[in-house]
Design a protein around this motif. Structure first.
Motif, short mmCIF file in Angstrom:
data_model
loop_
_atom_site.label_atom_id
_atom_site.label_comp_id
_atom_site.label_asym_id
_atom_site.label_seq_id
_atom_site.Cartn_x
_atom_site.Cartn_y
_atom_site.Cartn_z
N HIS A 65 -13.70 -0.58 14.74
CA HIS A 65 -13.80 -1.57 13.66
C HIS A 65 -12.44 -1.71 12.98
N GLY A 66 -12.28 -2.78 12.22
CA GLY A 66 -11.07 -2.95 11.44
C GLY A 66 -11.25 -2.36 10.05
N ARG A 67 -10.42 -2.81 9.12
CA ARG A 67 -10.51 -2.38 7.72
C ARG A 67 -10.21 -3.58 6.84
N GLY A 68 -10.44 -3.41 5.55
CA GLY A 68 -10.20 -4.48 4.62
C GLY A 68 -8.73 -4.71 4.33
N ASN A 69 -8.46 -5.73 3.54
CA ASN A 69 -7.10 -6.09 3.15
C ASN A 69 -6.84 -5.70 1.69
N GLY A 70 -5.57 -5.54 1.35
CA GLY A 70 -5.23 -5.20 -0.02
C GLY A 70 -5.89 -3.90 -0.45
N ASN A 71 -6.49 -3.90 -1.63
CA ASN A 71 -7.15 -2.69 -2.14
C ASN A 71 -8.41 -2.33 -1.37
N GLU A 72 -8.88 -3.22 -0.50
CA GLU A 72 -10.06 -2.94 0.31
C GLU A 72 -9.70 -2.29 1.64
N ILE A 81 0.84 -1.20 0.00
CA ILE A 81 0.00 0.00 0.00
C ILE A 81 0.87 1.25 0.00
N LEU A 82 1.92 1.20 0.77
CA LEU A 82 2.82 2.36 0.89
C LEU A 82 3.42 2.76 -0.45
N ASN A 83 3.73 1.78 -1.28
CA ASN A 83 4.38 2.06 -2.56
C ASN A 83 3.41 2.22 -3.73
N ASP A 84 2.13 2.22 -3.44
CA ASP A 84 1.13 2.40 -4.48
C ASP A 84 0.79 3.89 -4.60
N LYS A 85 1.10 4.48 -5.72
CA LYS A 85 0.91 5.93 -5.92
C LYS A 85 -0.56 6.33 -5.82
N LYS A 86 -1.45 5.38 -5.98
CA LYS A 86 -2.87 5.69 -5.86
C LYS A 86 -3.21 6.14 -4.44
N TYR A 87 -2.47 5.60 -3.46
CA TYR A 87 -2.80 5.86 -2.07
C TYR A 87 -1.80 6.79 -1.37
N ASN A 88 -0.78 7.24 -2.07
CA ASN A 88 0.28 8.01 -1.43
C ASN A 88 0.74 9.15 -2.32
N SER A 89 1.00 10.28 -1.71
CA SER A 89 1.51 11.44 -2.45
C SER A 89 2.95 11.77 -2.05
N ILE A 90 3.40 11.23 -0.92
CA ILE A 90 4.76 11.54 -0.43
C ILE A 90 5.48 10.25 -0.06
N ILE A 91 5.58 9.34 -1.02
CA ILE A 91 6.11 8.00 -0.78
C ILE A 91 7.53 8.04 -0.21
N VAL A 92 8.41 8.84 -0.80
CA VAL A 92 9.81 8.87 -0.38
C VAL A 92 9.93 9.30 1.08
N GLN A 93 9.27 10.38 1.43
CA GLN A 93 9.33 10.89 2.80
C GLN A 93 8.75 9.88 3.79
N THR A 94 7.64 9.26 3.44
CA THR A 94 7.00 8.29 4.32
C THR A 94 7.87 7.06 4.50
#
Length: 349
Positions: free
Chosen positions: A281-288, A43-56
């Protein structure tokens, strides 16, 4: 004179020891995976979910999951792990689950504070008054606790969740100002900052305001039973912003550390206070990972952290626990009577 002071100090300490205090902290929509494994690489390396990957990556990433979780939640994994109890590491066959079938926020909070799910009447986040009575409401009816039971939350729904109209609880939620009748200079400043700060969500304020209002109440009004509901992580999850989701978790960990450090500095709380941390509550896995409900696998998976007075790690080695056990645990800790244990989840103690 010296002996008089010593006697008064002894009596004061003895008095405080007879009045245990509890702080229940909820981290809305935080997954057990981040708590026990740290950030998730896919998830961290997916640009869909992150705008500041390098810093994070620089701040939170390590190949070893033990190191990753310490980078994300250092207080949890250095202090709570050493002095308290951490439940819900599914990698070690230790499970924490919710019992409600809806797996939205309101049903989750109802389960936590009342000790039982109500799938028939609380199905989603609809704006209704909670028909169920919470451990907080019953505590507020006790002579030694009336006016000393307080609720602070980032989400605007808490007045309904705790049914403020019926329970008469002191609730500060959403973008409300302090309920303190004699506001400190700091509370007035927090109110000003809250008013002037741009709002990202119409129904949830930034957690820093919730945290500062709660901390000021501890300093000035001395609640004995306190609820603090942090909410940023869930909102960032829903808008698919993993950077800010994990930054929120990191901030919440620091906030819990600040609560703990204040407890150690105040004779009113020191050695008499328990902190319980969980999620609605929890959350989904992968893209969920961005969602949660009865159709998203992982939504019923949670965690429970406990530290402080009355918490003995030797007695809390349990393989399966549920969030509906938290209300009875609070009742046990503050020695609350009456409390309907029969209809609620069994105390963890």
């Amino acid at each position: 004179m010296k002996y008089t002071f010593l006697i008064l100090a002894f009596c004061s300490t003895f008095l405080f020891a007879q009045e245990p205090k509890v702080i229940l902290v909820t981290l809305d929509g935080v997954r057990w995976k981040e708590v026990f494994r740290g950030v998730e690489k896919s998830i961290l390396n997916d640009k869909k979910y992150n705008s500041i990957i390098v810093q994070t990556n620089q701040k939170y990433w390590a190949e070893d999951s033990i190191k990753r979780r310490e980078l994300l939640m250092p207080f949890t994994w250095k202090i709570i792990k050493e002095k308290g109890v951490i439940l819900g590491n599914r990698d070690e066959q230790n499970f924490v689950n919710l019992t409600n079938k809806r797996l939205w926020s309101y049903p989750g909070y109802n389960e936590i504070i009342t000790g039982k799910a109500d799938d028939k009447r609380i199905k989603n986040n609809k704006d209704i008054l909670n028909p169920n009575i919470s451990v907080f409401e019953i505590a507020n009816q006790q002579k030694n606790l009336t006016g000393k039971v307080m609720v602070f939350g980032s989400w605007m729904m808490y007045p309904n969740i705790f049914n403020q109209d019926r329970s008469k609880l002191l609730v500060n939620a959403g973008y409300q100002d302090s309920f303190n009748q004699n506001k400190s200079e700091r509370e007035l400043l927090i109110e000003r900052f809250q008013l002037e700060t741009p709002k990202q969500w119409w129904g949830t304020r930034f957690d820093i305001f919730t945290h500062e209002f709660a901390l000021e109440a501890m300093k000035n009004q001395k609640p004995k039973l306190l609820f603090i509901g942090y909410g940023e992580a869930d909102d960032y999850g829903h808008i698919e912003d993993y950077d800010q989701y994990i930054n929120s978790i990191n901030r919440n960990d620091r906030m819990i550390e600040e609560l703990w450090n204040y407890i150690q500095s105040d004779p009113f709380y020191k050695d008499q206070t328990t902190i319980i941390v969980t999620t609605d509550h929890g959350r989904g896995n992968g893209n969920e990972w961005t969602d949660h409900n009865d159709e998203v696998k992982g939504s019923d998976e949670g965690f429970i952290l406990l530290i402080g007075n009355g918490i003995n790690p030797k007695n809390l080695k349990k393989n399966q626990t549920y969030t509906d056990q938290i209300a009875s645990t609070i009742a046990d800790l503050i020695k609350l009577k009456p409390w309907n244990y029969k209809d609620s989840g069994k105390s963890l103690l």
